[in-house]
Design a protein around this motif. Structure first.
Motif, PDB file in Angstrom:
ATOM      1  N   UNK A   1      -4.492   9.306 -10.151  1.00 10.48           N
ATOM      2  CA  UNK A   1      -3.499   8.406 -10.740  1.00 10.48           C
ATOM      3  C   UNK A   1      -3.344   7.153  -9.877  1.00 10.48           C
ATOM      4  N   UNK A   2      -3.215   7.342  -8.578  1.00 13.06           N
ATOM      5  CA  UNK A   2      -3.055   6.208  -7.671  1.00 13.06           C
ATOM      6  C   UNK A   2      -4.323   5.365  -7.618  1.00 13.06           C
ATOM      7  N   UNK A   3      -5.477   6.013  -7.626  1.00 15.20           N
ATOM      8  CA  UNK A   3      -6.740   5.270  -7.586  1.00 15.20           C
ATOM      9  C   UNK A   3      -6.962   4.478  -8.874  1.00 15.20           C
ATOM     10  N   UNK A   4      -6.647   5.088 -10.017  1.00 15.61           N
ATOM     11  CA  UNK A   4      -6.781   4.373 -11.284  1.00 15.61           C
ATOM     12  C   UNK A   4      -5.841   3.166 -11.314  1.00 15.61           C
ATOM     13  N   UNK A   5      -4.640   3.340 -10.779  1.00 13.08           N
ATOM     14  CA  UNK A   5      -3.706   2.219 -10.689  1.00 13.08           C
ATOM     15  C   UNK A   5      -4.294   1.061  -9.912  1.00 13.08           C
ATOM     16  N   UNK A   6      -4.938   1.358  -8.800  1.00 17.13           N
ATOM     17  CA  UNK A   6      -5.562   0.308  -7.989  1.00 17.13           C
ATOM     18  C   UNK A   6      -6.712  -0.353  -8.744  1.00 17.13           C
ATOM     19  N   UNK A   7      -7.482   0.447  -9.469  1.00 19.00           N
ATOM     20  CA  UNK A   7      -8.598  -0.100 -10.259  1.00 19.00           C
ATOM     21  C   UNK A   7      -8.093  -1.042 -11.349  1.00 19.00           C
TER      22      UNK A   7
ATOM     23  N   UNK B   1      -1.756   1.498 -19.920  1.00 18.09           N
ATOM     24  CA  UNK B   1      -3.180   1.757 -19.655  1.00 18.09           C
ATOM     25  C   UNK B   1      -3.375   2.831 -18.589  1.00 18.09           C
ATOM     26  N   UNK B   2      -2.492   2.838 -17.608  1.00 21.15           N
ATOM     27  CA  UNK B   2      -2.597   3.833 -16.546  1.00 21.15           C
ATOM     28  C   UNK B   2      -2.445   5.240 -17.109  1.00 21.15           C
TER      29      UNK B   2
ATOM     30  N   UNK C   1      -5.519  -2.892 -10.998  1.00 18.33           N
ATOM     31  CA  UNK C   1      -4.890  -4.033 -10.358  1.00 18.33           C
ATOM     32  C   UNK C   1      -3.504  -3.775  -9.825  1.00 18.33           C
ATOM     33  N   UNK C   2      -3.059  -2.513  -9.864  1.00 17.24           N
ATOM     34  CA  UNK C   2      -1.767  -2.160  -9.280  1.00 17.24           C
ATOM     35  C   UNK C   2      -1.839  -2.345  -7.769  1.00 17.24           C
ATOM     36  N   UNK C   3      -0.754  -2.804  -7.223  1.00 13.21           N
ATOM     37  CA  UNK C   3      -0.646  -2.936  -5.776  1.00 13.21           C
ATOM     38  C   UNK C   3       0.551  -2.091  -5.331  1.00 13.21           C
ATOM     39  N   UNK C   4       0.250  -0.858  -4.934  1.00 14.93           N
ATOM     40  CA  UNK C   4       1.322   0.056  -4.543  1.00 14.93           C
ATOM     41  C   UNK C   4       2.002  -0.446  -3.278  1.00 14.93           C
TER      42      UNK C   4
END
Length: 366
Positions: free
Chosen positions: A346-352, A131-132, A354-357
């Motif tokens: 890319x990083x912001x979409x990951x957070x949206x 999805x990312x 539910x990614x937790x970098x």
């Protein structure tokens, strides 16, 4: 009268044949019978019974079924049309109409797609990894355009299971990797392992067994399905769960010249089937993960998990050795893209999603 009767019978036969032809056409195509008959050449990287080929198998079955048998496939598996590392060219040059492209093998041809490898410690959810890529490509169509530059069309993004480190003698910490030959690929994974003293060795999945057996390497950085499909537990019966996360490694790609020759209805069918196949693949993959782990346990594999302290230490050491996020930004910028903006989104979409970098992203997010 006889002539008139004969003419009537002839007309009845013509109408009857036309009706039969219409009915047959409905079976060969969709409800309106307007899918053209064709046989597409498909190129898989691995055997048709492997997990890595399962999305293509789903795609083949869906297209054949939904086209009513009008569209069929000539199947070529195990990279029989060319090296796995060159399948982008195999499809782009028209040797195959459709198949798998592994982005790990295409850093210079598909620079944007390498973003999936340069960001450390992503979550393990395979659907989120896919999805990312879908969402960043929606925001930046350049992700699709770079495929078109190679005369291919990207139809679907695959999320592969989390990478793990398998070995002969067993690793429990990053310090133990110093001086050890490890098979891995990609321009951004390499510095991560080099930073802790490991020696990267290049080998496609089909060659991993012999590479380990012949002591050309003592460990493999791959994922469970590859490990089980190639029975790597016979030559390396230890697994270190390093927590680097799931990645988007593969896509279903189509030859652009062939694609452009198709009518819009056929294109829509192929795109629909690719999307559905990948969704079904991710569901199947999630279900299979426990089975692969069980297969490993049944074959005597011993497991260890990298500690959080080791992860933090590795991230700090690796980013000091080479900031792979910045390297990707530089590479993308040199290729004519706005690398910094893409990385930020890319990083912001990951957070949206539910990614937790597991590292400080403030340096990269605008």
């Amino acid at each position: 009268m006889k002539k008139l009767f004969a003419m009537i019978m002839t007309l009845m036969m013509v109408f009857s044949m036309a009706a039969c032809s219409s009915d047959d056409g409905g079976q060969q195509g969709d409800a309106t019978g307007d899918y053209p008959e064709m046989k597409l050449t498909i190129a898989g990287l691995d055997g048709d019974d492997t997990a890595k080929a399962h999305d293509l198998r789903l795609f083949i079955d869906l297209v054949t079924e939904k086209s009513g048998g009008a569209i069929t496939f000539q199947e070529y598996w195990e990279s029989s049309l060319g090296a796995a590392t060159a399948n982008l060219d195999t499809i782009g040059q028209g040797i195959a109409d459709v198949g798998t492209v592994c982005t790990l093998y295409t850093p210079t041809q598909l620079p944007l797609s390498q973003i999936t490898y340069c960001v450390p410690f992503a979550p393990d959810d395979v659907k989120m990894a896919s999805d990312l890529m879908v969402k960043i490509a929606e925001k930046y169509p350049d992700f699709y355009a770079e495929y078109e530059k190679n005369n291919t069309v990207c139809l679907a993004w695959k999320g592969n299971e989390p990478y793990k480190l398998y070995s002969k003698d067993g690793f429990t910490s990053i310090d133990q990797l110093k001086g050890q030959n490890i098979t891995l690929g990609g321009v951004y994974y390499v510095p991560w392992f080099e930073s802790v003293g490991a020696v990267p060795v290049s080998a496609p999945a089909a060659d991993l067994y012999q590479t380990i057996k012949n002591n050309l390497a003592v460990g493999s950085f791959v994922y469970d399905s590859i490990y089980c499909d190639y029975k790597l537990y016979e030559v390396e019966a230890n697994c270190l769960e390093v927590g680097l996360g799931a990645r988007n490694c593969d896509v279903i790609a189509f030859n652009k010249t062939k694609w452009d020759s198709l009518d819009d209805k056929t294109k829509a069918l192929l795109q629909e089937c690719a999307t559905e196949a990948m969704g079904s693949f991710h569901d199947w993959e999630n279900e299979q993960m426990a089975a692969w782990v069980q297969e490993m346990k049944d074959n005597g594999v011993e497991f260890a998990t990298l500690s959080d302290a080791d992860k933090e230490s590795w991230a700090e050491t690796a980013l000091a050795y080479e900031d792979t996020l910045q390297s990707w930004i530089n590479d993308a910028t040199a290729a004519g893209y706005d690398g910094a903006a893409i990385m930020s989104d890319y990083l912001k979409i990951g957070e949206e999603l539910g990614y937790e970098w597991h590292f400080d992203t403030s340096k990269y997010i605008k």
